[in-house]
Design a protein around this motif. Structure first.
Motif, mmCIF file in Angstrom:
data_model
loop_
_atom_site.group_PDB
_atom_site.id
_atom_site.type_symbol
_atom_site.label_atom_id
_atom_site.label_comp_id
_atom_site.label_asym_id
_atom_site.label_seq_id
_atom_site.Cartn_x
_atom_site.Cartn_y
_atom_site.Cartn_z
ATOM 1 N N PRO A 129 11.072 -39.965 -4.536
ATOM 2 C CA PRO A 129 11.564 -40.519 -5.793
ATOM 3 C C PRO A 129 13.065 -40.269 -5.957
ATOM 4 O O PRO A 129 13.628 -39.361 -5.324
ATOM 5 C CB PRO A 129 10.774 -39.732 -6.847
ATOM 6 C CG PRO A 129 10.498 -38.416 -6.199
ATOM 7 C CD PRO A 129 10.367 -38.687 -4.720
ATOM 8 N N PHE A 130 13.688 -41.070 -6.812
ATOM 9 C CA PHE A 130 15.135 -40.918 -7.041
ATOM 10 C C PHE A 130 15.473 -39.511 -7.543
ATOM 11 O O PHE A 130 16.564 -39.001 -7.290
ATOM 12 C CB PHE A 130 15.607 -41.986 -8.037
ATOM 13 C CG PHE A 130 17.096 -42.056 -8.182
ATOM 14 C CD1 PHE A 130 17.916 -42.354 -7.107
ATOM 15 C CD2 PHE A 130 17.694 -41.802 -9.408
ATOM 16 C CE1 PHE A 130 19.298 -42.410 -7.239
ATOM 17 C CE2 PHE A 130 19.079 -41.855 -9.548
ATOM 18 C CZ PHE A 130 19.877 -42.162 -8.465
ATOM 19 N N SER A 131 14.502 -38.870 -8.236
ATOM 20 C CA SER A 131 14.765 -37.533 -8.796
ATOM 21 C C SER A 131 15.100 -36.506 -7.707
ATOM 22 O O SER A 131 15.840 -35.554 -7.965
ATOM 23 C CB SER A 131 13.561 -37.059 -9.617
ATOM 24 O OG SER A 131 12.406 -37.014 -8.802
ATOM 25 N N VAL A 132 14.594 -36.703 -6.491
ATOM 26 C CA VAL A 132 14.928 -35.784 -5.392
ATOM 27 C C VAL A 132 16.425 -35.867 -5.076
ATOM 28 O O VAL A 132 17.077 -34.863 -4.826
ATOM 29 C CB VAL A 132 14.084 -36.112 -4.136
ATOM 30 C CG1 VAL A 132 14.591 -35.359 -2.910
ATOM 31 C CG2 VAL A 132 12.626 -35.773 -4.391
ATOM 32 N N GLN A 177 18.736 -36.973 -7.244
ATOM 33 C CA GLN A 177 19.462 -36.444 -8.395
ATOM 34 C C GLN A 177 19.544 -34.922 -8.314
ATOM 35 O O GLN A 177 20.568 -34.325 -8.613
ATOM 36 C CB GLN A 177 18.770 -36.864 -9.695
ATOM 37 C CG GLN A 177 18.948 -38.352 -9.993
ATOM 38 C CD GLN A 177 18.158 -38.775 -11.229
ATOM 39 O OE1 GLN A 177 16.949 -38.585 -11.309
ATOM 40 N NE2 GLN A 177 18.850 -39.345 -12.189
ATOM 41 N N ASN A 178 18.426 -34.288 -7.908
ATOM 42 C CA ASN A 178 18.393 -32.825 -7.859
ATOM 43 C C ASN A 178 19.254 -32.280 -6.718
ATOM 44 O O ASN A 178 20.100 -31.415 -6.928
ATOM 45 C CB ASN A 178 16.957 -32.323 -7.703
ATOM 46 C CG ASN A 178 16.892 -30.805 -7.750
ATOM 47 O OD1 ASN A 178 17.214 -30.204 -8.763
ATOM 48 N ND2 ASN A 178 16.501 -30.179 -6.657
ATOM 49 N N LYS A 238 24.019 -32.795 -7.777
ATOM 50 C CA LYS A 238 24.383 -31.545 -8.441
ATOM 51 C C LYS A 238 25.008 -30.637 -7.391
ATOM 52 O O LYS A 238 24.818 -30.838 -6.193
ATOM 53 C CB LYS A 238 23.128 -30.856 -9.007
ATOM 54 C CG LYS A 238 22.443 -31.636 -10.115
ATOM 55 C CD LYS A 238 21.508 -30.758 -10.944
ATOM 56 C CE LYS A 238 20.246 -30.369 -10.229
ATOM 57 N NZ LYS A 238 19.232 -29.788 -11.151
ATOM 58 N N LYS A 250 19.424 -25.337 -7.824
ATOM 59 C CA LYS A 250 18.660 -26.573 -7.607
ATOM 60 C C LYS A 250 17.210 -26.289 -7.218
ATOM 61 O O LYS A 250 16.387 -27.192 -7.191
ATOM 62 C CB LYS A 250 19.282 -27.373 -6.454
ATOM 63 C CG LYS A 250 20.737 -27.742 -6.596
ATOM 64 C CD LYS A 250 21.137 -28.576 -5.380
ATOM 65 C CE LYS A 250 22.619 -28.790 -5.283
ATOM 66 N NZ LYS A 250 22.977 -29.583 -4.096
ATOM 67 N N PHE A 278 12.612 -26.823 -8.979
ATOM 68 C CA PHE A 278 12.080 -27.894 -8.144
ATOM 69 C C PHE A 278 10.696 -27.489 -7.632
ATOM 70 O O PHE A 278 10.548 -26.461 -6.966
ATOM 71 C CB PHE A 278 13.039 -28.174 -6.981
ATOM 72 C CG PHE A 278 12.633 -29.322 -6.113
ATOM 73 C CD1 PHE A 278 12.884 -30.627 -6.502
ATOM 74 C CD2 PHE A 278 11.974 -29.106 -4.909
ATOM 75 C CE1 PHE A 278 12.500 -31.700 -5.705
ATOM 76 C CE2 PHE A 278 11.589 -30.160 -4.107
ATOM 77 C CZ PHE A 278 11.847 -31.458 -4.517
ATOM 78 N N CYS A 305 25.055 -44.080 -6.000
ATOM 79 C CA CYS A 305 24.115 -43.752 -7.066
ATOM 80 C C CYS A 305 23.925 -44.882 -8.071
ATOM 81 O O CYS A 305 23.061 -44.791 -8.942
ATOM 82 C CB CYS A 305 24.551 -42.482 -7.792
ATOM 83 S SG CYS A 305 25.983 -42.713 -8.861
#
Ligand code: FE
Length: 204
Positions: free
Chosen positions: A72-75, A77-78, A82, A89, A93, A174
């Motif tokens: 997922p895109f959240s991976v 983002q994390n 950052k 991080k 998670f 992004c």
């Protein structure tokens, strides 16, 4: 010269994790390549601005988790947007497990991981290339590996449409949209920290 030709190079995407003292960290890279089979050895190239870079340089150890098309895109983002220099991080998670070498690897959206020990470093200016022996490896799923092209087409959020008659600049990494006729050459994406060279002009 048309630098867009560089986009024809194909890459995978990986979570690179390291541990220094009790601090765990990781980042996203697209620069892992097996270089020899005997010994089983690979190269990774890491930006010197990354905290993970300094941790690998200090410890000589890293894990490489191979992301799949299910990531997922959240991976991103994390791990990608950052900095481990000012944020933890890893603790928050969930999809992670400890490998035998004491470093985390990513589970759930990966099809395997490699534990590696650095045997050589090459200074490339902005980046360091680490050549490393694969000391451990595990297959986690049969899901297809994520390529950079698949990420751009299917994982990265689609940029918002520019209002009619307006020029916008869209971050290729992004999807962040900068509104304005001219993108300042020293502009840095506030989301992913990539520079003006990674923005594409879109005119509506
Ligand atoms: Fe960006």
């Amino acid at each position: 010269m048309d630098n867009k030709a560089m986009f024809g190079l194909s890459y995978g995407l990986y979570v690179l994790t390291a541990k220094e003292g009790t601090f765990h960290n990781g980042c996203i890279i697209n620069t892992a390549i097996q270089v020899t089979t005997t010994p089983n050895r690979l190269s990774i190239t890491v930006n010197k601005a990354n905290k993970t870079h300094d941790m690998i340089k200090a410890t000589g150890l890293f894990n490489l988790s191979m992301l799949t098309e299910e990531a997922p895109f959240s991976v991103f983002q994390n791990f990608g947007f950052k900095s481990g220099k000012n944020e933890d991080k890893i603790t928050g998670f969930q999809d992670k497990a400890l490998a035998a070498n004491g470093l985390y690897y990513v589970t759930g959206c990966t099809n395997g991981y490699l534990s590696c020990k650095v045997v050589q470093e090459i200074d490339l200016g902005t980046h360091t290339m680490f050549i490393a022996d694969v000391t451990d490896a595990e297959v986690l799923s049969k899901a297809p590996s994520l390529t950079y092209a698949y990420y751009h087409k299917n994982v990265k959020p689609k940029p918002q449409a520019a209002p009619a008659g307006k020029t916008v600049w869209v971050c290729r990494i992004c999807g962040y949209v900068y509104e304005g006729e001219v993108l300042p050459p020293d502009f840095v994406c506030p989301i992913c920290k990539h520079g003006a060279q990674d923005f594409e002009k879109v005119v509506r």
